[in-house]
Design an enzyme around this catalytic site. Structure first.
Site, PDB file in Angstrom:
ATOM      1  N   ILE A 165       0.829  -1.193  -0.012  1.00 36.35           N
ATOM      2  CA  ILE A 165       0.057   0.081   0.064  1.00 36.35           C
ATOM      3  C   ILE A 165       0.959   1.258  -0.112  1.00 36.35           C
ATOM      4  O   ILE A 165       0.517   2.376  -0.166  1.00 36.35           O
ATOM      5  CB  ILE A 165      -0.934   0.006   1.284  1.00 36.35           C
ATOM      6  N   ASP A 166       2.159   1.125   0.157  1.00 37.94           N
ATOM      7  CA  ASP A 166       2.882   2.406   0.283  1.00 37.94           C
ATOM      8  C   ASP A 166       3.544   2.909  -0.805  1.00 37.94           C
ATOM      9  O   ASP A 166       3.948   4.040  -0.891  1.00 37.94           O
ATOM     10  CB  ASP A 166       4.292   2.154   1.304  1.00 37.94           C
ATOM     11  N   ARG A 210       6.036   3.704   6.719  1.00 38.06           N
ATOM     12  CA  ARG A 210       7.365   3.733   7.419  1.00 38.06           C
ATOM     13  C   ARG A 210       8.438   4.489   6.739  1.00 38.06           C
ATOM     14  O   ARG A 210       9.298   5.171   7.314  1.00 38.06           O
ATOM     15  CB  ARG A 210       7.671   2.364   7.976  1.00 38.06           C
ATOM     16  N   VAL A 299      -6.997   0.490   8.910  1.00 34.18           N
ATOM     17  CA  VAL A 299      -8.331   0.878   8.046  1.00 34.18           C
ATOM     18  C   VAL A 299      -7.529   0.933   6.785  1.00 34.18           C
ATOM     19  O   VAL A 299      -8.459   0.787   5.607  1.00 34.18           O
ATOM     20  CB  VAL A 299      -8.998   2.157   8.572  1.00 34.18           C
ATOM     21  N   ILE A 535     -16.667  11.559 -17.989  1.00 31.97           N
ATOM     22  CA  ILE A 535     -16.485  10.503 -17.281  1.00 31.97           C
ATOM     23  C   ILE A 535     -16.539   9.475 -18.408  1.00 31.97           C
ATOM     24  O   ILE A 535     -15.926   8.291 -18.269  1.00 31.97           O
ATOM     25  CB  ILE A 535     -17.929  10.142 -16.528  1.00 31.97           C
ATOM     26  N   GLY A 581     -21.855   7.228 -24.527  1.00 30.02           N
ATOM     27  CA  GLY A 581     -22.001   6.942 -25.934  1.00 30.02           C
ATOM     28  C   GLY A 581     -21.583   5.885 -26.798  1.00 30.02           C
ATOM     29  O   GLY A 581     -21.625   4.843 -26.620  1.00 30.02           O
ATOM     30  N   GLU A 635     -23.950   2.375 -23.687  1.00 27.70           N
ATOM     31  CA  GLU A 635     -25.397   2.533 -24.413  1.00 27.70           C
ATOM     32  C   GLU A 635     -25.217   2.816 -25.887  1.00 27.70           C
ATOM     33  O   GLU A 635     -26.418   2.646 -26.718  1.00 27.70           O
ATOM     34  CB  GLU A 635     -25.854   4.004 -23.774  1.00 27.70           C
ATOM     35  N   ARG A 661     -31.734  -9.904 -15.892  1.00 31.43           N
ATOM     36  CA  ARG A 661     -32.214  -8.700 -15.354  1.00 31.43           C
ATOM     37  C   ARG A 661     -31.385  -7.642 -16.135  1.00 31.43           C
ATOM     38  O   ARG A 661     -30.152  -7.893 -16.038  1.00 31.43           O
ATOM     39  CB  ARG A 661     -32.364  -8.397 -13.766  1.00 31.43           C
TER      40      ARG A 661
HETATM   41  P1  ATP Z   1       5.988  -5.322   2.991  1.00 28.08           P
HETATM   42  O1  ATP Z   1       6.202  -4.103   2.074  1.00 28.08           O
HETATM   43  O2  ATP Z   1       4.535  -5.342   3.695  1.00 28.08           O
HETATM   44  O3  ATP Z   1       6.953  -4.939   4.335  1.00 28.08           O
HETATM   45  P2  ATP Z   1       7.707  -7.356   2.379  1.00 28.08           P
HETATM   46  O4  ATP Z   1       7.597  -8.386   1.489  1.00 28.08           O
HETATM   47  O5  ATP Z   1       8.855  -6.454   2.254  1.00 28.08           O
HETATM   48  O6  ATP Z   1       6.231  -6.482   2.589  1.00 28.08           O
HETATM   49  P3  ATP Z   1       9.000  -8.585   4.730  1.00 28.08           P
HETATM   50  O7  ATP Z   1       8.486  -8.675   6.138  1.00 28.08           O
HETATM   51  O8  ATP Z   1      10.290  -7.659   4.534  1.00 28.08           O
HETATM   52  O9  ATP Z   1       7.730  -7.933   3.778  1.00 28.08           O
HETATM   53  O10 ATP Z   1       9.379 -10.102   4.014  1.00 28.08           O
HETATM   54  C1  ATP Z   1       8.208 -11.173   4.168  1.00 28.08           C
HETATM   55  C2  ATP Z   1       8.622 -12.364   4.163  1.00 28.08           C
HETATM   56  O11 ATP Z   1       9.518 -12.692   3.054  1.00 28.08           O
HETATM   57  C3  ATP Z   1       9.601 -12.714   5.362  1.00 28.08           C
HETATM   58  O12 ATP Z   1       8.729 -13.072   6.379  1.00 28.08           O
HETATM   59  C4  ATP Z   1      10.446 -13.795   5.094  1.00 28.08           C
HETATM   60  O13 ATP Z   1       9.936 -14.910   5.297  1.00 28.08           O
HETATM   61  C5  ATP Z   1      10.770 -13.524   3.461  1.00 28.08           C
HETATM   62  N1  ATP Z   1      11.939 -12.624   3.497  1.00 28.08           N
HETATM   63  C6  ATP Z   1      12.128 -11.347   3.398  1.00 28.08           C
HETATM   64  N2  ATP Z   1      13.425 -11.164   3.313  1.00 28.08           N
HETATM   65  C7  ATP Z   1      14.212 -12.272   3.230  1.00 28.08           C
HETATM   66  C8  ATP Z   1      15.469 -12.649   3.019  1.00 28.08           C
HETATM   67  N3  ATP Z   1      16.442 -11.829   3.052  1.00 28.08           N
HETATM   68  N4  ATP Z   1      15.719 -13.820   2.914  1.00 28.08           N
HETATM   69  C9  ATP Z   1      14.862 -14.865   2.820  1.00 28.08           C
HETATM   70  N5  ATP Z   1      13.431 -14.600   3.078  1.00 28.08           N
HETATM   71  C10 ATP Z   1      13.374 -13.269   3.094  1.00 28.08           C
END
Ligand code: ATP
Length: 769
Positions: A165-166, A210, A299, A535, A581, A635, A661
């Site tokens: 989402i970031d 973050r 949310v 639109i 249209g 339409e 319908r």
């Molecule tokens: P978000 O943007 O929500 O933080 P993300 O994919 O960056 O998403 P992370 O928590 O960094 O989220 O990674 C998700 C999972 O991917 C981790 O819990 C882990 O299982 C795997 N992962 C992340 N980094 C590594 C790594 N360097 N080596 C192996 N597995 C990894």
């Protein structure tokens, strides 16, 4: 995607297997991506697996691996989050965990993986790929897998799709989930704005992000925030003083509502965190004013997926499946991205490294580098935010000093209302004033212009316009033919040096007509521009018009409602007729976003055989256990094959299997309040247009202060083309228009039609089954 899709034929990869999983934080649109991966795999003749709970499920194996069918991903496109679950998995961070995951994959002969997640998840996938051969060697040595199994799966192919989402991933213009998060933020801000307005309150809203200030920045633009704190652009060290003096000035000017947006990772120039609580305290200590903090939190992750995210997910997911199947031992792993409105593949690790470089730059407090790495769109948003939240405008230029006199610019609305017109007007007016010029608002379109209904607009006149629907200046569809002398007279009387028209096809016609009359009326030899706002999205010279996204979301919501309303009831097909249209943009995109079965449009000719085929596909699907059918029709699709005709034909041919319908959607499609996409697009277009007319006025100004613009480049349509705002001369544009149909000759979204078909047609409908 059209070129790629046209090379894709059914059963091209028969016998292959792929697996898809979601990992890291969840995001709206992940379901749409999973659906697209699975449906494309089914189309290509592959077995698709869905792995539950991300890497956790891969390590666990067993029933965390689910064989997916066409129906497994039915009715999920609109649902937020991810139906297959997402988790953070510590075990996968270790080689032993990855070995277990490799074992579980090889057992099922899977060596093609699509990972939908953030940069962490993609990094993990790449490490897994690099280690793969070694992991398989270990598994053979320990007798867990046979050399034959090893040989079958000897390479691991991975493709990434970014769900976050970031919008914090470098290389893509947008990530899946960002637009939906902005929808949640906008809904919250709109709700808060009404209560804050009643009580003259200050609201401090904390939004997610973050390390990335994208959500905060765009929220700031669309909420007309007074101050925005985001990680990449820390405020000056004396922000306490600046913030309070700004709030004070605004109160003195009569502003009743103040919104301050703060990203959860906001910091100052020294890298020290700035929190919502700190901001509240500063305001109280310095001004003695109370403020309220709202932390939006999770949310932002929830709710219904926006139309934009659904379509993005469809496009990215389908492309990911094709990419992972095309991958060979020598292919560099890719991540699927959106660049210039096109879906592309770029090297995965290069993009991950750039993303991680932003985080490094933030840690190093190298703010300029962080902003540069975020890309051009991010920088443009930042600029827009700074410009529009100014309270102090530059000193007006002095009258009477010839070429340096302030220019007078006029703005009007022509056509039918579309959400975002007011937002475009606001940013246009403010940018003009910011440049030291004057701006007149013309009431009631061309009629008002001919009658001299021009009123000066000042900075505070447009407060609160960004989030409002309709058109505050008033508008109608009347074009200037027959009124040229009166219009020329008023332009002369009010000394108008440039004219901007915001609206749809009539706005285009208006400026085109005035431009054609330049040889007869000197008064029309001024810079002129159209900001496309309709639109229907049927204006040449732009890929998107203001208002189309709001409308698309309204139609998509109605599709969801209609479908849900009949849940648990008998089998039923809904025919939904949309506006636009002869332009099939809305039904095509709404069909993709709504997970509909087909969309009949004027641009793609259809005959009775096509309708018959679609009808039998529907019957096959209903016999295959699906209860709901959705068919969209514009339409103007065909004058004889009406919605009513389709309803009767489908129902008759179903022979009692389902009922039909028809819903003809009316003006509700124009929407109540603009979506974040439309607010943002409108705001940026307003600024771009103001800059254009200023440049043109400066070029054409005469020694006596009048403006004489005669070149074709001085009368243009503003358009969003790929990542850029471009101005196309009216003269050139007329060659690109089917005037009798009111559509452009080339429409980019037609390239999505084959994908719509692939994702919607039930596999039982194909003859080879
Ligand atoms: P978000 O943007 O929500 O933080 P993300 O994919 O960056 O998403 P992370 O928590 O960094 O989220 O990674 C998700 C999972 O991917 C981790 O819990 C882990 O299982 C795997 N992962 C992340 N980094 C590594 C790594 N360097 N080596 C192996 N597995 C990894």
């Amino acid at each position: 995607i059209v070129n790629k899709m046209s090379k894709i034929s059914r059963n091209l990869y028969k016998g292959q297997s792929i697996a898809v999983f979601t990992s890291g934080g969840d995001a709206c649109g992940m379901n749409g991506a999973v659906r697209a991966c699975v449906r494309m795999a089914v189309y290509l003749g592959c077995q698709a697996f869905m792995i539950r709970e991300g890497y956790q499920g891969m390590v666990q194996g067993g029933d965390q691996f689910v064989k997916a069918t066409w129906a497994s991903v039915s009715s999920i496109i609109h649902v937020g989050g991810t139906i297959i679950g997402s988790a953070r998995c510590k075990e996968f961070m270790e080689r032993e965990g990855r070995k277990k995951a490799a074992y579980n994959l090889v057992q099922r002969e899977i060596n093609r993986l699509i990972v939908i997640g953030g940069d962490g998840s993609l990094t993990g996938a790449n490490i897994f790929r690099i280690e793969w051969t070694g992991l398989l060697d270990d598994l053979v040595a320990s007798g867990k897998i046979t050399p034959q199994q090893r040989e079958k799966c000897k390479d691991l192919h991975i493709v990434g799709v970014v769900g976050s989402i970031d919008n914090d991933f470098c290389g893509t213009d947008l990530t899946i989930g960002t637009d939906s998060a902005l929808h949640r933020i906008t809904e919250a801000i709109d709700s808060i704005a009404s209560t804050a307005y009643s009580h003259q309150r200050i609201f401090i809203m904390e939004v997610m992000g973050r390390h990335c200030g994208y959500l905060a920045m765009v929220s700031g633009i669309i909420s007309e925030a007074d101050y925005v704190f985001c990680p990449e652009a820390p405020p000056p060290l004396d922000w306490h003083e600046r913030l309070c003096s700004k709030l004070q000035k605004e109160r003195e000017c009569g502003q009743r509502l103040n919104i301050i947006i703060i990203a959860e990772g906001a910091n100052d120039l020294n890298g020290e965190p700035i929190t919502a609580q700190m901001v509240k305290q500063v305001i109280f200590d310095r001004l003695g004013w109370d403020s309220r903090i709202t932390v939006l939190g999770h949310v932002q992750r929830g709710g219904a997926t926006s139309a934009y995210d659904r379509i993005l997910a469809c496009r990215m997911g389908a492309e990911a499946t094709v990419a992972v199947l095309e991958s060979t031992a020598t292919t560099t792993p890719v991540v699927i991205v959106l660049v210039n409105n096109q879906i592309e593949r770029i090297p995965l690790m290069g993009a991950v490294e750039r993303t991680q470089a932003v985080n490094k730059a933030l840690q190093d407090k190298d703010w300029a580098k962080a902003i540069a790495l975020r890309g051009v769109a991010f920088q443009a948003n930042l600029q827009a935010l700074k410009l529009l939240s100014q309270t102090k405008t530059p000193k007006p230029k002095v009258e009477g000093d010839g070429a340096n006199e302030p220019f007078n610019v006029a703005v009007m609305h022509v056509g039918s209302p579309a959400c975002g017109i007011n937002a475009a007007t606001r940013s246009f007016v403010r940018t003009i004033i910011y440049n030291g010029d004057s701006v007149y608002g013309i009431r009631n379109g061309v009629l008002g212009l001919a009658a001299g209904e021009l009123k000066p607009l000042i900075w505070s006149d447009v407060i609160g316009w960004c989030g409002q629907g309709g058109a505050f200046l008033g508008m109608n569809r009347i074009t200037p033919e027959g009124r040229f002398p009166e219009i020329a007279h008023q332009l002369r009387e009010f000394k108008i040096h440039a004219l901007v028209v915001i609206g749809g096809f009539e706005a285009y016609r208006t400026v085109l007509a005035l431009t054609m009359e330049r040889p007869k009326f000197m008064e029309f030899c001024i810079p002129m521009a159209v900001i496309p706002s309709t639109i229907s999205n049927n204006i040449p010279g732009t890929e998107y018009s203001i208002g189309a996204d709001t409308s698309l979301n309204e139609i998509t919501k109605i599709c969801d409602l209609i479908r849900d309303s009949a849940r648990g009831y008998k089998k039923r097909v809904f025919i939904i007729e949309t506006m636009g249209g002869h332009c099939g943009y809305l039904p095509t995109m709404a069909a993709m976003a709504g997970g509909a079965d087909s969309a009949y449009i004027y641009e793609e000719k259809f005959n009775i055989h096509d309708i018959q085929r679609d009808c039998y596909n529907m019957i096959a699907k209903m016999n295959g256990g699906i209860d709901r059918g959705l068919v969209l029709r514009s339409e103007g699709a065909n004058k004889n094959y009406t919605s009513n005709f389709l309803e009767r034909l489908y129902e008759e041919e179903s022979n009692g299997l389902f009922t039909c319908r028809t819903n003809i959607l009316g003006h509700v499609q124009q929407g109540g309040r603009p979506t974040p996409f439309d607010r943002c697009l409108a705001t940026e277009m307003g600024i771009a247009c103001a800059q254009f007319v200023r440049e043109q006025m400066k070029k054409a100004v005469q020694p006596d202060g009048t403006v004489l613009a005669t070149t074709k480049h001085s009368s243009c349509m503003l358009g969003l083309m790929g990542p850029e705002y471009k101005l196309t001369p009216m003269e050139d544009l007329s060659h690109q228009t089917e005037f009798h149909l009111r559509i452009p000759k080339i429409q980019w979204w037609l390239q999505l039609r084959p994908l719509l078909r692939i994702l919607s047609i039930h596999d039982s409908a194909y003859a080879d089954n």
